[in-house]
Design a protein around this motif. Structure first.
Motif, PDB file in Angstrom:
ATOM      1  N   THR A   1       1.017  -1.359   0.279  1.00 29.69           N
ATOM      2  CA  THR A   1       0.067  -0.091   0.191  1.00 29.69           C
ATOM      3  C   THR A   1       0.822   0.688  -0.180  1.00 29.69           C
ATOM      4  O   THR A   1       1.805   0.633   0.321  1.00 29.69           O
TER       5      THR A   1
ATOM      6  N   ASP B   1       0.741   4.112   1.174  1.00 29.83           N
ATOM      7  CA  ASP B   1       0.961   4.517   2.788  1.00 29.83           C
ATOM      8  C   ASP B   1       0.722   3.686   4.322  1.00 29.83           C
ATOM      9  O   ASP B   1       1.003   4.524   4.945  1.00 29.83           O
TER      10      ASP B   1
ATOM     11  N   HIS C   1      -0.693   1.221   4.922  1.00 28.52           N
ATOM     12  CA  HIS C   1      -1.827   0.694   5.691  1.00 28.52           C
ATOM     13  C   HIS C   1      -1.429  -0.908   5.556  1.00 28.52           C
ATOM     14  O   HIS C   1      -1.624  -1.046   4.632  1.00 28.52           O
TER      15      HIS C   1
ATOM     16  N   HIS D   1      -4.159  -4.216   4.823  1.00 28.16           N
ATOM     17  CA  HIS D   1      -6.153  -4.506   3.616  1.00 28.16           C
ATOM     18  C   HIS D   1      -6.474  -4.961   4.975  1.00 28.16           C
ATOM     19  O   HIS D   1      -6.090  -5.359   5.530  1.00 28.16           O
TER      20      HIS D   1
ATOM     21  N   CYS E   1     -10.583  -1.397   3.560  1.00 26.74           N
ATOM     22  CA  CYS E   1      -9.542  -0.260   3.546  1.00 26.74           C
ATOM     23  C   CYS E   1      -9.666   0.630   3.047  1.00 26.74           C
ATOM     24  O   CYS E   1      -8.972   1.716   3.559  1.00 26.74           O
TER      25      CYS E   1
ATOM     26  N   CYS F   1      -9.628   0.417  -0.491  1.00 27.96           N
ATOM     27  CA  CYS F   1      -8.909  -0.262  -1.641  1.00 27.96           C
ATOM     28  C   CYS F   1      -9.722  -0.488  -2.410  1.00 27.96           C
ATOM     29  O   CYS F   1     -10.922  -1.380  -2.547  1.00 27.96           O
TER      30      CYS F   1
END
Ligand SMILES: [Zn+2]
Ligand SMILES: [Zn+2]
Length: 366
Positions: A58, A60, A62, A64, A68, A70
């Protein structure tokens, strides 16, 4: 071009010896062979991209998880991703071309630049796709070479043209507009080049050049990478003629194309794609006269038909390329869109025993 030492002098010597001895054959189309497998979305995604995005990445940081945020992205048609999700298929295609007699195979990396991968929201994969794509071709070549050490096999690390043009506006109403800058293109190519070299490419090919400025950005980037490594690889450049006027999309004839890129001292200059052998002949003839380096040609299997397919049989193509060879136009020859291992096997036979073009010593050449 820098005078840096070769990264792998023994491989370069083997390639130069082979080029001096005979016309070398490049493999055929990757896309045409992938189509035969009739892959579905799930094949493209594999496990890692099952959700339509990269489970391992990811932007940033984070983790998943449910909700989340995405979004899945369709991956069908993202052929380069298959180097990660179906490496068995890509390896078997390389093996089929090597079995057909190809001396050089092209990596499955035509669209592995950040520019092209952005269409699939996977621009973070550039280095990995180029490295893994080169590694698959490397393994297949090493295997073939181990079986018959008298015939060295080479990996061509492919740098495609990207979907953007550096010198043309995509908008007829804003001729000064550019969808991408020289620096952005160069950055995209630098990352791809690093990956190809890490994966074990013997040479690099800037391929299907329809905009000379894109090729200049690629060559500039390649040089940067060589400087950073303190080592270099041979570089091949292959343009494409996009219409009957005999010019590249950015408006150059084959001759102008050579003169604008010769400063890079490529190991070969050539043409591929867009046209079949018949329509490429006059342009290859021009290059063969003006270029004091090797000439390569890997045409499509004719012009696309109404269904986007290609109709020239292995025999059609091989007989035309046989004539190119006997006319002294060729050092490297192969196939682009629509060509298969059957085409390559026929071309291998057609140029067998015919002397390669002699590189002309040009008056006043640097
Ligand atoms: Zn997520
Ligand atoms: Zn093509």
């Amino acid at each position: 071009m820098s005078a840096l030492p070769w990264r792998n002098p023994a491989r370069v010597a083997a390639l130069e010896a082979a080029l001096a001895a005979r016309i070398l054959v490049i493999d055929g189309a990757m896309g045409t062979m992938i189509q035969r497998h009739e892959l579905e979305e799930a094949d493209y995604r594999g496990e890692r991209f099952a959700e339509g995005y990269d489970a391992l990445f990811t932007a940033d940081g984070h983790a998943h998880g449910a909700g989340c945020g995405c979004h899945p992205q369709d991956q069908r048609g993202n052929n380069d991703l298959l180097s990660l999700t179906r490496p068995d298929i890509i390896s078997s295609i390389h093996r089929d071309y090597l079995a057909a007699g190809a001396d050089l195979v092209e990596t499955n990396t035509f669209n592995s630049t950040s520019v092209s991968l952005a269409d699939y929201h996977l621009q973070h994969l550039v280095r990995e796709l180029n490295r893994e794509g080169a590694a698959l071709a490397r393994a297949a070549c090493d295997e073939a070479e181990a079986r018959d050490p008298s015939k060295p096999r080479f990996v061509i690390g492919v740098l495609g043209p990207t979907s953007r043009t550096g010198s043309l506006s995509p908008d007829v109403n804003r001729p000064g507009f550019r969808a991408i800058s020289f620096d952005e293109l160069a950055e995209a190519y630098r990352e791809a080049t690093h990956g190809l070299i890490e994966g074990g490419a013997d040479v690099l090919m800037v391929e299907t050049v329809f905009d000379t400025l894109n090729a200049k950005a690629a060559l500039f980037a390649i040089d940067d990478v060589f400087e950073a490594l303190g080592k270099r690889l041979p570089v091949l450049v292959s343009g494409t003629i996009t219409d009957a006027s005999g010019r590249t999309l950015s408006g150059q004839t084959a001759e102008a194309f050579w003169y604008s890129l010769r400063h890079a001292q490529p190991l070969a200059i050539g043409l591929n794609c867009a046209l079949g052998a018949k329509d490429l002949r006059q342009h290859i003839d021009v290059l063969a006269q003006v270029a004091d380096t090797h000439i390569s040609c890997h045409p499509n299997a004719g012009l696309p038909n109404a269904f986007g397919g290609y109709d020239e049989t292995p025999e059609d193509m091989a007989s035309m390329l046989h004539e190119f060879a006997t006319s002294g136009l060729l050092n490297l020859v192969g196939g682009c869109c629509g060509t298969t291992p059957e085409h390559i096997a026929a071309i291998v036979q057609a140029v067998d025993g015919i002397a390669p073009r002699e590189i002309p010593r040009l008056e006043g050449a640097a």
